[in-house]
Design an enzyme around this catalytic site. Sequence first.
Site, mmCIF file in Angstrom:
data_model
loop_
_atom_site.group_PDB
_atom_site.id
_atom_site.type_symbol
_atom_site.label_atom_id
_atom_site.label_comp_id
_atom_site.label_asym_id
_atom_site.label_seq_id
_atom_site.Cartn_x
_atom_site.Cartn_y
_atom_site.Cartn_z
ATOM 1 N N SER A 107 0.838 -1.195 0.000
ATOM 2 C CA SER A 107 0.000 0.000 0.000
ATOM 3 C C SER A 107 0.875 1.248 0.000
ATOM 4 C CB SER A 107 -0.943 -0.030 1.206
ATOM 5 O OG SER A 107 -1.954 0.939 1.077
ATOM 6 N N ASN A 108 0.340 2.378 0.385
ATOM 7 C CA ASN A 108 1.084 3.643 0.412
ATOM 8 C C ASN A 108 0.460 4.542 1.470
ATOM 9 O OD1 ASN A 108 -0.984 5.497 -0.835
ATOM 10 N ND2 ASN A 108 -0.873 3.909 -2.407
ATOM 11 N N PRO A 109 1.143 5.652 1.826
ATOM 12 C CA PRO A 109 0.689 6.446 2.977
ATOM 13 C C PRO A 109 -0.444 7.432 2.711
ATOM 14 C CG PRO A 109 3.004 6.892 2.413
ATOM 15 C CD PRO A 109 2.407 6.159 1.278
#
Length: 225
Positions: free
Chosen positions: A33-35
């Site tokens: 995923s990513n922030p």
Amino acid sequence: VKRVFAPKDMSGKKVLISAGPTREYLDPVRFISNPSSGKMGFAVAEEALSRGAEVVIVSGPVSIAAPAGAKVVPVESALQMKDAMEQHFEWSDVVVMTAAVADYRAADLKTEKQAKVSEHISIELVPNPDILAALGARKGQRVLVGFAMETHAGVERAAGKAQRKNADFICLNYPTREGTAFGGDDNQVTFVFPDGSHEDLPRMSKREVARHLLDEARKRMQDSE
Ligand code: CTP
Ligand code: CA
């Protein structure tokens, strides 16, 4: 500057927003995923609601509350986000893709938790479909807005994306500015158009960015006069 009387210049308009990250599971307990916090997308939703629009947010997993009055469609993966966006696309007049869609997913989603091994391992990834490009291919009279975070050649790269994806413009931002972009309450964006022309905005709150974004979108709508 607080606006006491928000213009209801989007009443009856239907605004479809994607927000947050996507999760691409490798096995039942792990994902890529990513922030992305979802704050930018939710700010666009709030601003659209305050102008009288109807709002649907297709949201990846986020930890913030959605604005009251928005319909939220929760999703996890890019494939789920694509389905949900396509389901609401016909309904929409304006589409704003703020989501940070993972570019790849696991080629093979393991149904059981993978045990640790002592050697190096590799994970085979396959590309996710480009949701904005898919919607852009059947744009019709809608206004389509994308986002892009770039570390270099921002305007050039964003203009190329606007062209390829058939977006009206791309909100370009950079990951390096303190207090902006991922997780921050402020953002500093440049609106980049398919022909490479662009407009730099100063740093401001994400809600104010949303106001400028919808002003720009409003200008491009059929009945804007
Ligand atoms: N986007 C999308 N579907 C994808 C990837 C991106 O709809 N699979 C959308 C994003 O939501 C954003 C815009 O496209 O509005 C630009 O995203 P970005 O990641 O900058 O573009 P990419 O085409 O993935 O290019 P890059 O190789 O720079 O990641
Ligand atoms: Ca990408």
